[in-house]
Design an enzyme around this catalytic site. Structure first.
Site, PDB file in Angstrom:
ATOM      1  N   SER A 148       0.849  -1.187   0.000  1.00  0.00           N
ATOM      2  CA  SER A 148       0.000   0.000   0.000  1.00  0.00           C
ATOM      3  C   SER A 148       0.879   1.229   0.000  1.00  0.00           C
ATOM      4  O   SER A 148       2.060   1.177   0.368  1.00  0.00           O
ATOM      5  CB  SER A 148      -0.897   0.006   1.250  1.00  0.00           C
ATOM      6  OG  SER A 148      -1.578   1.237   1.395  1.00  0.00           O
ATOM      7  N   TYR A 161      -1.692  -0.197  10.778  1.00  0.00           N
ATOM      8  CA  TYR A 161      -1.873  -0.596   9.384  1.00  0.00           C
ATOM      9  C   TYR A 161      -0.614  -0.306   8.573  1.00  0.00           C
ATOM     10  O   TYR A 161      -0.136  -1.162   7.813  1.00  0.00           O
ATOM     11  CB  TYR A 161      -3.071   0.138   8.779  1.00  0.00           C
ATOM     12  CG  TYR A 161      -3.302  -0.195   7.322  1.00  0.00           C
ATOM     13  CD1 TYR A 161      -3.744  -1.456   6.942  1.00  0.00           C
ATOM     14  CD2 TYR A 161      -3.074   0.752   6.323  1.00  0.00           C
ATOM     15  CE1 TYR A 161      -3.945  -1.772   5.604  1.00  0.00           C
ATOM     16  CE2 TYR A 161      -3.279   0.452   4.989  1.00  0.00           C
ATOM     17  CZ  TYR A 161      -3.715  -0.816   4.630  1.00  0.00           C
ATOM     18  OH  TYR A 161      -3.909  -1.115   3.312  1.00  0.00           O
TER      19      TYR A 161
END
Length: 251
Positions: A148, A161
């Protein structure tokens, strides 16, 4: 079913995709099927998975649906075994399954932290552990690991995250260095992409802020195209990292 460009070497490859029931996983399955891949699709939501596999078969493709929770090492092993037993080999594993329940650390959502670590990190490691011996024995193969933008920059509410996605980058690079000339390793880092990830954010203030901050995500097929590009290169070309984000995204 292949309408693959001449420079895409995807037709006939056996490709396993985790988290295939929606979002990037679903879009990738459909695009790779159009390029003639033989697919093994894994996810927890078997109804959606079965519907996707049926859709691919109706369009002339090959797809096997397999129930998969990537936090269960035994299920991941069975998923890879199913690919080999059904198709005789495994050319690519797309480690796509991921969750993103963002929240401030002060919120103390420890169960959500555990879930992100289990899915985003351990799920990738379990996939590598199951598929690497197969690819070693074949002397060929490729891992495509979904990271990501959050694996490159930190932001408030994203500490855990982001940590999991930084870990995916490190694991992927370590695997690349160890893999040798026979096995390719690609890390794909999506920016804000249309998917169900925002739906997993239980912290209301965080979710509303992100929806306001990033109102125009790119479609999941934009990431699927990047994955197809990396897989479709000749065996001596290893596309190691790709960042794909909306043009308007500054983060």
């Amino acid at each position: 079913m292949s309408n693959s460009p001449a420079n895409y070497e995807i037709n006939g490859k056996v490709i396993a995709i985790t988290g295939a029931s929606s979002g990037i996983g679903e879009a990738t399955a459909l695009r790779l099927a159009d390029h003639g891949a033989r697919l093994v699709l894994g996810a927890r939501r078997t109804d959606r998975l079965d519907a996707l596999a049926a859709r691919i078969r109706e369009r002339g493709g090959e797809a096997l649906a397999q129930t998969l929770d990537v936090t269960d090492r035994g299920q991941v092993g069975a998923f890879i075994d199913a690919a080999v037993q059904h198709f005789g080999r495994l050319d690519v594993l797309v480690n796509n399954a991921g969750v993103m329940p963002l929240s401030p650390l002060d919120a103390g959502r420890v169960d959500e932290w555990d879930r992100m670590i289990d899915v985003n990190i351990k799920g990738v490691l379990y996939g590598i552990a199951a598929a690497l011996p197969v690819m070693r024995s074949q002397r060929s193969g490729q891992f495509v690991n979904l990271s990501s933008i959050a694996g490159q920059v930190l932001f408030p509410t994203g500490a855990v995250y982001c940590g999991t996605k930084f870990a995916v980058n490190a694991i992927s690079e370590g695997l690349r260095q160890e893999a040798g000339a026979d096995i390719r390793v690609t890390t794909i880092a999506p920016g804000v992409t249309a998917s169900e990830l925002f739906d997993s954010i239980a912290d209301t203030a965080t979710r509303e802020h992100l929806e306001k901050e990033f109102p125009d995500p790119i479609p999941a097929d934009a990431i699927a195209r990047a994955i197809a590009f990396a897989i479709g290169q000749p065996a001596d070309v290893d596309v190691n990292e790709m960042v794909v984000r909306p043009t308007a995204q500054t983060l």
